[in-house]
Motif scaffolding. Structure first.
Motif, short mmCIF file in Angstrom:
data_model
loop_
_atom_site.label_atom_id
_atom_site.label_comp_id
_atom_site.label_asym_id
_atom_site.label_seq_id
_atom_site.Cartn_x
_atom_site.Cartn_y
_atom_site.Cartn_z
N VAL A 24 -2.48 0.41 -4.54
CA VAL A 24 -2.29 -0.88 -3.89
C VAL A 24 -1.73 -1.82 -4.95
O VAL A 24 -2.26 -1.89 -6.07
CB VAL A 24 -3.63 -1.44 -3.35
N VAL A 33 -7.84 3.54 -5.17
CA VAL A 33 -8.46 2.66 -4.17
C VAL A 33 -8.76 3.53 -2.95
O VAL A 33 -7.97 3.63 -2.03
CB VAL A 33 -7.55 1.47 -3.82
N VAL A 68 0.86 -1.18 0.00
CA VAL A 68 0.00 0.00 0.00
C VAL A 68 0.90 1.23 0.00
O VAL A 68 1.72 1.39 0.89
CB VAL A 68 -0.93 0.00 1.24
N LEU A 76 -11.40 -2.05 -1.04
CA LEU A 76 -10.50 -2.81 -0.17
C LEU A 76 -11.07 -4.19 0.12
O LEU A 76 -10.33 -5.18 0.13
CB LEU A 76 -10.25 -2.05 1.13
N ASP A 77 -12.37 -4.27 0.35
CA ASP A 77 -13.01 -5.56 0.61
C ASP A 77 -12.91 -6.47 -0.61
O ASP A 77 -12.68 -7.68 -0.47
CB ASP A 77 -14.48 -5.36 1.00
N ASN A 86 -5.10 6.47 -4.18
CA ASN A 86 -4.26 5.60 -3.38
C ASN A 86 -3.96 4.33 -4.16
O ASN A 86 -4.85 3.73 -4.73
CB ASN A 86 -4.93 5.23 -2.07
N ASP A 136 -13.93 1.68 1.06
CA ASP A 136 -13.89 0.41 1.77
C ASP A 136 -14.33 -0.76 0.89
O ASP A 136 -13.80 -1.87 1.02
CB ASP A 136 -14.77 0.48 3.02
N VAL A 149 -10.53 -6.38 -2.92
CA VAL A 149 -9.13 -6.79 -3.00
C VAL A 149 -8.88 -7.95 -2.03
O VAL A 149 -8.29 -8.97 -2.39
CB VAL A 149 -8.18 -5.61 -2.70
N ALA A 150 -9.34 -7.81 -0.79
CA ALA A 150 -9.13 -8.85 0.21
C ALA A 150 -9.81 -10.16 -0.19
O ALA A 150 -9.22 -11.24 -0.05
CB ALA A 150 -9.62 -8.37 1.57
N GLN A 175 -6.95 2.23 6.21
CA GLN A 175 -6.86 1.34 5.06
C GLN A 175 -5.97 0.11 5.32
O GLN A 175 -6.38 -1.01 5.02
CB GLN A 175 -6.36 2.08 3.82
N ARG A 185 -7.53 -2.24 7.85
CA ARG A 185 -8.70 -2.88 7.25
C ARG A 185 -8.27 -4.02 6.33
O ARG A 185 -8.87 -5.11 6.36
CB ARG A 185 -9.54 -1.87 6.48
N LEU A 186 -7.24 -3.80 5.52
CA LEU A 186 -6.74 -4.88 4.66
C LEU A 186 -6.20 -6.04 5.48
O LEU A 186 -6.48 -7.20 5.19
CB LEU A 186 -5.64 -4.35 3.72
#
Length: 136
Positions: A71, A92, A22, A98-99, A69, A95, A101-102, A42, A45-46
């Protein structure tokens, strides 16, 4: 002659999971450039969303400030063997991204799992100079 010590031994599991970088340099993570985003949350959260499935680290400026941002998802060893390559994601800033991506990384990440279609909107191609600086 002494025995060589592998400093990486014990730090990285044999399966070598995905790594997530990140950007937190000059523009990424800066509320003056991108207001209304909880930049500080961020990375935690990741990490929480990946629950140990991948290493998440912060980097200094990755030199793609127009995409803040940023990633970068680097494939696992198995993903690389299957043809996966690092995926650069820009803008990015929410949220849900990010969700996504995860979830993709938990499913295997580059080379092993198709990313959610919405991540196509975030993916971009970075210059060779920038890519080589991060990848090695």
């Amino acid at each position: 002659m002494g025995r060589m010590i592998n400093k990486r031994a014990g730090r990285q599991p044999a399966e070598a999971p995905c790594r997530v970088t990140v950007c937190r340099g000059c523009c990424c993570g800066d509320p003056r450039k991108i207001p209304g985003v909880d930049h500080a949350a961020q990375i935690p959260r990741l990490r929480a969303g990946l629950a140990g499935a991948a290493e998440v680290r912060a980097s200094e400026c990755l030199d793609v400030c127009d995409q803040a941002n940023v990633v970068v998802v680097q494939p696992s060893r198995a993903g690389r063997a299957a043809g996966g390559r690092p995926v650069w994601l820009g803008l990015v800033n929410d949220d849900a991204a990010l969700d996504d991506v995860a979830a993709w990384i938990r499913a295997g990440g580059p080379g092993l799992a198709e990313p959610p279609g919405v991540l196509d909107l975030y993916a971009f191609t970075v210059s060779r100079r920038v890519r080589e600086a991060l990848e090695g």
